[in-house]
Write a protein that holds these residues in place. Structure first.
Motif, PDB file in Angstrom:
ATOM      1  N   PRO A 111      20.379  54.005  41.420  1.00 43.00           N
ATOM      2  CA  PRO A 111      20.826  53.763  43.300  1.00 43.00           C
ATOM      3  C   PRO A 111      20.365  52.236  43.394  1.00 43.00           C
ATOM      4  CG  PRO A 111      18.993  55.453  41.643  1.00 43.00           C
ATOM      5  CD  PRO A 111      19.417  54.862  41.415  1.00 43.00           C
ATOM      6  N   VAL A 112      20.562  52.526  44.937  1.00 44.36           N
ATOM      7  CA  VAL A 112      21.290  51.214  45.471  1.00 44.36           C
ATOM      8  C   VAL A 112      19.696  50.939  45.965  1.00 44.36           C
ATOM      9  CG1 VAL A 112      22.128  49.775  47.621  1.00 44.36           C
ATOM     10  CG2 VAL A 112      23.523  51.327  45.954  1.00 44.36           C
ATOM     11  N   SER A 113      19.244  51.587  46.204  1.00 44.19           N
ATOM     12  CA  SER A 113      17.472  50.400  46.695  1.00 44.19           C
ATOM     13  C   SER A 113      16.454  50.035  45.441  1.00 44.19           C
ATOM     14  CB  SER A 113      16.854  51.715  47.214  1.00 44.19           C
ATOM     15  OG  SER A 113      16.252  52.860  46.754  1.00 44.19           O
ATOM     16  N   TRP A 114      17.015  50.788  44.121  1.00 44.91           N
ATOM     17  CA  TRP A 114      16.162  50.151  42.988  1.00 44.91           C
ATOM     18  C   TRP A 114      16.729  49.185  42.568  1.00 44.91           C
ATOM     19  CZ3 TRP A 114      15.122  54.404  38.768  1.00 44.91           C
ATOM     20  CH2 TRP A 114      14.331  53.497  37.644  1.00 44.91           C
ATOM     21  N   LEU A 115      18.053  48.874  42.147  1.00 49.03           N
ATOM     22  CA  LEU A 115      18.872  47.776  42.226  1.00 49.03           C
ATOM     23  C   LEU A 115      18.330  46.830  43.608  1.00 49.03           C
ATOM     24  CD1 LEU A 115      22.510  49.043  41.918  1.00 49.03           C
ATOM     25  CD2 LEU A 115      21.012  48.082  39.548  1.00 49.03           C
ATOM     26  N   ARG A 116      17.656  47.189  44.520  1.00 45.52           N
ATOM     27  CA  ARG A 116      18.006  45.594  44.962  1.00 45.52           C
ATOM     28  C   ARG A 116      15.990  45.190  45.654  1.00 45.52           C
ATOM     29  NH1 ARG A 116      20.997  45.394  50.170  1.00 45.52           N
ATOM     30  NH2 ARG A 116      21.990  46.941  50.415  1.00 45.52           N
TER      31      ARG A 116
ATOM     32  N   LEU B  46      23.215  50.830  30.902  1.00 43.75           N
ATOM     33  CA  LEU B  46      22.576  51.798  30.801  1.00 43.75           C
ATOM     34  C   LEU B  46      20.848  51.408  31.314  1.00 43.75           C
ATOM     35  CD1 LEU B  46      23.429  53.772  27.715  1.00 43.75           C
ATOM     36  CD2 LEU B  46      24.444  54.269  30.040  1.00 43.75           C
ATOM     37  N   SER B  47      20.794  50.598  32.173  1.00 45.09           N
ATOM     38  CA  SER B  47      19.772  50.783  32.906  1.00 45.09           C
ATOM     39  C   SER B  47      19.856  49.462  34.349  1.00 45.09           C
ATOM     40  CB  SER B  47      19.022  49.046  32.273  1.00 45.09           C
ATOM     41  OG  SER B  47      19.631  48.293  32.041  1.00 45.09           O
ATOM     42  N   ILE B  48      18.754  50.291  35.108  1.00 47.09           N
ATOM     43  CA  ILE B  48      18.863  49.474  36.297  1.00 47.09           C
ATOM     44  C   ILE B  48      18.873  48.187  35.946  1.00 47.09           C
ATOM     45  CG2 ILE B  48      17.695  48.771  37.870  1.00 47.09           C
ATOM     46  CD1 ILE B  48      18.772  51.463  38.299  1.00 47.09           C
ATOM     47  N   ARG B  49      17.521  47.478  35.019  1.00 47.28           N
ATOM     48  CA  ARG B  49      17.685  45.755  35.052  1.00 47.28           C
ATOM     49  C   ARG B  49      19.367  45.650  34.178  1.00 47.28           C
ATOM     50  NH1 ARG B  49      16.403  43.748  28.607  1.00 47.28           N
ATOM     51  NH2 ARG B  49      16.327  41.488  28.622  1.00 47.28           N
ATOM     52  N   GLY B  50      20.348  45.806  33.598  1.00 46.99           N
ATOM     53  CA  GLY B  50      21.379  45.693  33.198  1.00 46.99           C
ATOM     54  C   GLY B  50      22.003  45.580  34.466  1.00 46.99           C
ATOM     55  N   ILE B  51      21.920  46.682  35.234  1.00 42.76           N
ATOM     56  CA  ILE B  51      23.426  46.127  36.478  1.00 42.76           C
ATOM     57  C   ILE B  51      22.492  45.776  36.773  1.00 42.76           C
ATOM     58  CG2 ILE B  51      24.753  48.605  38.057  1.00 42.76           C
ATOM     59  CD1 ILE B  51      23.908  50.828  36.192  1.00 42.76           C
ATOM     60  N   ALA B  52      21.436  45.514  38.236  1.00 39.85           N
ATOM     61  CA  ALA B  52      21.152  44.376  38.775  1.00 39.85           C
ATOM     62  C   ALA B  52      21.291  42.777  37.604  1.00 39.85           C
ATOM     63  CB  ALA B  52      19.297  44.166  38.560  1.00 39.85           C
ATOM     64  N   ARG B  53      21.670  42.727  36.585  1.00 37.84           N
ATOM     65  CA  ARG B  53      21.560  41.281  36.138  1.00 37.84           C
ATOM     66  C   ARG B  53      23.253  41.217  35.751  1.00 37.84           C
ATOM     67  NH1 ARG B  53      19.766  38.605  32.579  1.00 37.84           N
ATOM     68  NH2 ARG B  53      18.025  40.018  31.507  1.00 37.84           N
ATOM     69  N   GLU B  54      24.187  42.309  36.176  1.00 42.81           N
ATOM     70  CA  GLU B  54      25.143  42.110  36.257  1.00 42.81           C
ATOM     71  C   GLU B  54      26.115  41.878  38.267  1.00 42.81           C
ATOM     72  OE1 GLU B  54      28.466  42.234  34.370  1.00 42.81           O
ATOM     73  OE2 GLU B  54      27.024  41.801  32.991  1.00 42.81           O
ATOM     74  N   LEU B  55      25.467  42.645  38.933  1.00 41.57           N
ATOM     75  CA  LEU B  55      25.365  42.109  40.410  1.00 41.57           C
ATOM     76  C   LEU B  55      24.541  40.247  40.714  1.00 41.57           C
ATOM     77  CD1 LEU B  55      24.193  45.159  42.081  1.00 41.57           C
ATOM     78  CD2 LEU B  55      25.985  44.495  41.611  1.00 41.57           C
ATOM     79  N   SER B  56      24.045  40.131  40.129  1.00 37.64           N
ATOM     80  CA  SER B  56      23.383  38.919  40.587  1.00 37.64           C
ATOM     81  C   SER B  56      23.930  38.371  40.267  1.00 37.64           C
ATOM     82  CB  SER B  56      21.669  38.411  39.335  1.00 37.64           C
ATOM     83  OG  SER B  56      22.583  37.993  38.458  1.00 37.64           O
ATOM     84  N   ILE B  57      25.249  37.885  38.725  1.00 32.95           N
ATOM     85  CA  ILE B  57      26.262  36.953  38.698  1.00 32.95           C
ATOM     86  C   ILE B  57      27.598  37.220  39.426  1.00 32.95           C
ATOM     87  CG2 ILE B  57      28.105  36.650  36.936  1.00 32.95           C
ATOM     88  CD1 ILE B  57      26.060  37.504  35.132  1.00 32.95           C
ATOM     89  N   ALA B  58      27.962  38.827  40.259  1.00 36.50           N
ATOM     90  CA  ALA B  58      28.618  38.420  41.017  1.00 36.50           C
ATOM     91  C   ALA B  58      28.311  38.085  42.562  1.00 36.50           C
ATOM     92  CB  ALA B  58      28.789  39.945  41.252  1.00 36.50           C
TER      93      ALA B  58
END
Length: 500
Positions: free
Chosen positions: A4-9, A176-188
């Protein structure tokens, strides 16, 4: 992995003007495969409200079970309405989601007052699948008891939430976690990332009137880290908060109970599978190990499994009580009367879990994560997070933690600073190489042109310099790598092989 995008935010400051598709493009640029971007309940139009089941009449004269329900949808929505429903998973006084006449559900299904089974049904009690929120067909949605009758149910259940569906390759287990995807977005996006996996939740001091359940590991290769946190006096009737159940549904999971929901929620958030045992069903020390060929275990799916000596299992003093990192045993599961919980969080060998899951033809959310590699040091942090949530919403006393751990040495890889650029065929400055590797969590000694790179505990896929080169190039961007056609020497024409 549904994110969910709101969770990533919550974990990374994504610019407010970036919608799900823009975020997906950023992730694709980093090398993750985003299969779809969907808006939950996109086809829902019209009034969707919170209703309270006032009474249920069982209609027994039909071939299948039918219920005639009186549902209070609030004075502003007409008060108590009669609704026909075939689901069996709710009882009187439950709060449910009601689509009123005039509502259109996904697929163009229009709700209207209509006569059916000898009654006039004045609306529809909805399941998650009927609202386009997930694939769960087990029954209608039950809302938390604190929700207000008659209010708009759309934000409560997550209608309109954007979801990224990401295909995670075997070497990207961290995603396979919000944590891991959020880290990729912080770099992007080039923004800061506060790692939730390194934040130890505040827990009360352990009570002195009880002792935590002891744990151990008979196979430190298969289980290098095993932790148990003990909670007593837990309220088994406590409900999961609506924000948690909404995220579980959006992520493709069915809410079950507070204890189960918390373990699933933390697994999705941080990437660490957990398992909750009913302490009153345990005996002695809980440990990871092996049993002899021919032993049996009934797992949570009610299948009796014949165990192999190579299977990595969880045991108490009576025998096997679970398949490590795959599925718990039926005999020690949490139930509606559980008041004492032993919360397991461990690190299991990826190969051992993969072999066992295939041997038993049993794939679970937990095994899929362990097969791809779970953060080696995450277990106590994740279990602290889960214990804090259980105590906050279910009450009880925190009794403490027991743990065993084999020695751990982080992987250190030597990398020539010029190697990523040489392989990519482009100039990549040493400062860029260092910055990108630090962004994925590496610690770097850059005192010479040969970098000494300490790999983060959550990146078990990085073992050699070539893996670091791949990381640098993917984060620079594959579209930045120059494309040059090979050329042949002028004047020599076709080669002998080509002429033939």
């Amino acid at each position: 992995m549904r994110a969910p995008v709101s969770w990533l935010r919550e974990f990374v400051e994504i610019p407010a003007d970036q919608d799900g598709r823009a975020i997906a493009e950023k992730l694709i640029h980093t090398g993750l495969e985003v299969e779809t971007v969907e808006s939950l309940g996109a086809g829902v139009v019209g009034p969707l409200v919170v209703g309270k089941v006032v009474s249920i009449e069982e209609l027994t004269e039909f071939k299948k079970p039918i219920r005639w329900c009186q549902v209070d949808v609030g004075t502003a929505n007409g008060g108590i309405r009669g609704v026909i429903c075939g689901a069996r998973n709710f009882v009187q006084e439950d709060l449910v989601v009601v689509a009123l006449p005039g509502t259109e559900l996904p697929g163009g299904f229009k709700i209207a007052q209509r006569e059916t089974y000898g009654k006039v049904s004045d609306g529809m009690i909805c399941s998650a699948s009927e609202l386009g929120l997930g694939d769960n067909h087990d029954g209608i949605m039950i809302l938390a008891a604190h929700e207000v009758i008659g209010i708009d149910a759309k934000p409560i259940v997550g209608v309109g939430e954007e979801i990224l569906d990401i295909a995670v390759t075997p070497d990207r287990g961290y995603a396979l976690s919000i944590r891991g995807i959020a880290r990729e977005l912080s770099i992007a996006y080039g923004v800061a990332f506060a790692d939730p996996g390194l934040a130890l939740a505040d827990l009360p001091a352990p009570v002195a009137t009880s002792k935590p359940v002891e744990c151990g590991s008979d196979d430190e290769t298969g289980c290098a880290l095993f932790t148990l946190r003990t909670i007593r006096g837990f309220n088994p009737k406590a409900e999961s908060p609506s924000w948690m159940t909404k995220r579980l549904v959006a992520s493709g999971m069915r809410p079950v109970s507070l204890a189960v929901d918390v373990t699933n929620y933390v697994m999705l958030e941080l990437g660490q599978p957990l398992h909750a045992f009913d302490i009153d069903k345990l005996q002695g020390t809980i440990r990871a190990g092996h049993v002899a060929d021919g032993a049996t275990l009934e797992t949570l799916d009610h299948v009796v499994r014949n165990l192999n000596a190579d299977d990595l299992v969880i045991l108490d003093d009576r025998g096997p009580i679970g398949l490590a990192g795959t599925m718990g045993g039926f005999a020690t599961e949490i139930d509606d009367d559980t008041t004492s919980i032993a919360l397991e969080a461990a690190h299991f060998d990826d190969g051992a879990i993969a072999r066992m899951a295939r041997r038993h033809k049993l794939s679970s959310e937990a095994s899929r994560r362990f097969e791809r590699g779970v953060d080696r040091v995450l277990a106590p942090y994740a279990s602290a997070r889960a214990a804090a949530l259980l105590l906050e919403f279910g009450g009880g006393d925190y009794v403490g933690m027991t743990a065993v751990e084999a020695p751990y040495e982080p992987t250190v890889v030597a990398l020539k600073a010029s190697e990523p650029g040489a392989i990519a065929g482009m100039e990549i400055a040493q400062s860029t190489v260092v910055a990108l590797l630090e962004a994925i969590g590496c610690e770097i000694d850059a005192s010479s042109d040969v970098l000494q790179v300490q790999v983060p505990s959550w990146r078990s896929d990085i073992t050699d310099a070539v893996n670091l080169v791949e990381e640098v190039i993917r984060l620079v961007g594959y579209d930045e790598v120059p494309s040059t056609l090979p050329t042949s020497a002028v004047g020599h024409g076709l080669s002998l092989g080509q002429r033939l």
